[in-house]
Design an enzyme around this catalytic site. Structure first.
Site, PDB file in Angstrom:
ATOM      1  N   ARG A 168       0.823  -1.220   0.000  1.00  0.00           N
ATOM      2  CA  ARG A 168       0.000   0.000   0.000  1.00  0.00           C
ATOM      3  C   ARG A 168       0.856   1.269   0.000  1.00  0.00           C
ATOM      4  O   ARG A 168       0.497   2.273   0.623  1.00  0.00           O
ATOM      5  CB  ARG A 168      -0.933   0.045   1.222  1.00  0.00           C
ATOM      6  N   SER A 240     -10.660  -0.132   2.368  1.00  0.00           N
ATOM      7  CA  SER A 240     -10.006  -0.239   3.682  1.00  0.00           C
ATOM      8  C   SER A 240      -9.584   1.149   4.144  1.00  0.00           C
ATOM      9  O   SER A 240      -8.875   1.852   3.426  1.00  0.00           O
ATOM     10  CB  SER A 240      -8.746  -1.094   3.583  1.00  0.00           C
ATOM     11  N   GLU A 335      -5.390   4.844   5.565  1.00  0.00           N
ATOM     12  CA  GLU A 335      -4.966   4.516   4.208  1.00  0.00           C
ATOM     13  C   GLU A 335      -5.249   5.636   3.199  1.00  0.00           C
ATOM     14  O   GLU A 335      -4.366   5.998   2.417  1.00  0.00           O
ATOM     15  CB  GLU A 335      -5.674   3.219   3.795  1.00  0.00           C
TER      16      GLU A 335
END
Ligand code: EPU
Length: 347
Positions: A168, A240, A335
């Site tokens: 990520r 997410s 995130e």
């Protein structure tokens, strides 16, 4: 003569962020070509504005009204290059829808991105957070990308190592204002084995791999995602909301002895913890107030139930982070990109 830019004023961004926050952009322009992007950047520079570059808005928390020029990247195009034996390179314009691109590759029987079906957002946004699911990340197939380097004003080709992909994460997360991604090249293959090691996928495909095609694998991924992840148009969200945190081996040992059910994926030096499990254990799954909440089938996903704002979501995220910290001593990082920056509430 070049067409003048059609810059609009006071534009509602609800349709341009998957949380559907009802904020407005002072100025807004959609660009389809590099020349239009250059003209938009010049327009902003002349007015001393720092533009906000927007793709599908699927990984973004808009906290305030956007008091600048929003440049929506709509550079389209999909074509194949360097078709050699089983391999081929798929070139995608940054404005293309990511999921459509997955189906396009799968329909041509090329493998490599089928596990990334149904991830919301555009192609140009995909490298920023190195999108990943079911054991596959974009960085596994991305060969190179074309970007505008805003520091030099030049078009540059960045290779896969240049992009510094990790979980990520990428170069683009660390330099959010430097590069504008315009085109992505993926190296795909018709014969490589499918990645079906991820528990849920393995269970889904009881049949032998020989019977599978990229399209059937993509369809399996879509069915699994639909079972537990909310569809942004129906229940606005940004996927997410937290990353799965990585902890050291000693921390992992401590956590395991204290919380025997804890879910973690050991790597060589670190262990990635399932943030969803920890949030769930703290009792947040399914929580909701009148505006925002935590999805009732996946605790990592925060949702906008009704007229929630970026501030509501960040306040909820803070409560969750505090609870996880108090119980497990583990810090969660959020995130999505928060705009304007500096409102993340990190410790
Ligand atoms: N779990 C819970 N409670 C929950 C959800 C999950 O206890 O509410 C447990 C599960 O039982 C499982 C573990 O947590 O043991 C991990 O859950 P899951 O397999 O659903 O994966 P995840 O780690 O929560 C990551 C990605 C997802 C991706 C899936 C599948 C991140 C931040 N998220 O979620 O990506 O789809 O794996 O590969 O890495 C996204 O980025 O938007 C996204 C959805």
């Amino acid at each position: 003569m070049a067409k003048p830019l059609s810059i609009r004023e006071n534009v509602c961004l609800r349709a341009f962020n998957t949380f559907q926050f009802d904020v407005r952009a002072r100025y807004f322009v959609s660009v389809r070509k590099v020349s239009e992007l250059m003209a938009a950047l010049l327009w902003a520079k002349e007015r001393n504005l720092d533009p906000l570059i927007l793709g599908g808005g699927s990984n973004l928390v808009l906290v305030d009204q956007v008091n600048t020029l929003v440049i929506h990247i709509a550079k389209m195009g999909k074509y194949w290059r360097d078709v050699e034996g089983d391999r081929a390179t798929l070139i995608l314009g940054a404005g293309e829808n990511w999921h459509d691109a997955v189906l396009y590759a799968a329909a041509a029987n090329y493998r490599g991105i089928e596990n990334l079906a149904l991830i919301p957002g555009t192609v140009g946004a995909a490298p920023v957070q190195n999108i990943g699911a079911y054991g596959v990340e974009l960085g596994d197939t991305l060969e190179s990308l074309l970007a505008l380097d805003c520091e030099t004003g030049e078009l540059v080709e960045l290779t896969n190592p240049d992009c510094r992909f990790s979980y990520r994460d990428s170069l683009f997360k660390h330099r959010p204002d430097r590069y504008i991604i315009l085109e992505v090249s993926l190296r795909l293959c018709r014969s490589k084995p499918f990645s079906l090691g991820y528990g849920e996928l393995r269970n889904y495909f009881a049949q032998p791999e020989g019977a599978l095609t990229p399209l059937t694998v993509a369809q399996g991924v879509m069915a699994i995602r639909r079972r537990k992840l909310p569809d942004p148009p129906q229940l606005p969200n940004a996927g997410s909301f937290f990353k799965n945190p990585e902890v050291s081996m000693p921390t992992w040992q401590r956590l395991r002895s204290e919380f025997p059910g804890i879910v973690g994926y050991p790597g060589t030096h670190k262990v990635k913890l399932a943030a969803a499990w920890m949030i769930d254990q703290c009792g947040w799954k399914g929580f909701r107030n009148e505006r925002v909440g935590v999805h009732n089938r996946q605790a990592l996903v925060l949702v906008n139930h009704a007229r929630g704002t970026g501030r509501d979501i960040l306040a909820l995220a803070d409560q969750i982070r505090s609870a996880v910290w108090a119980r497990f001593g583990v810090a969660l990082d959020i995130e999505p990109r928060v705009y304007p920056q500096g409102r993340e509430g990190r410790e």
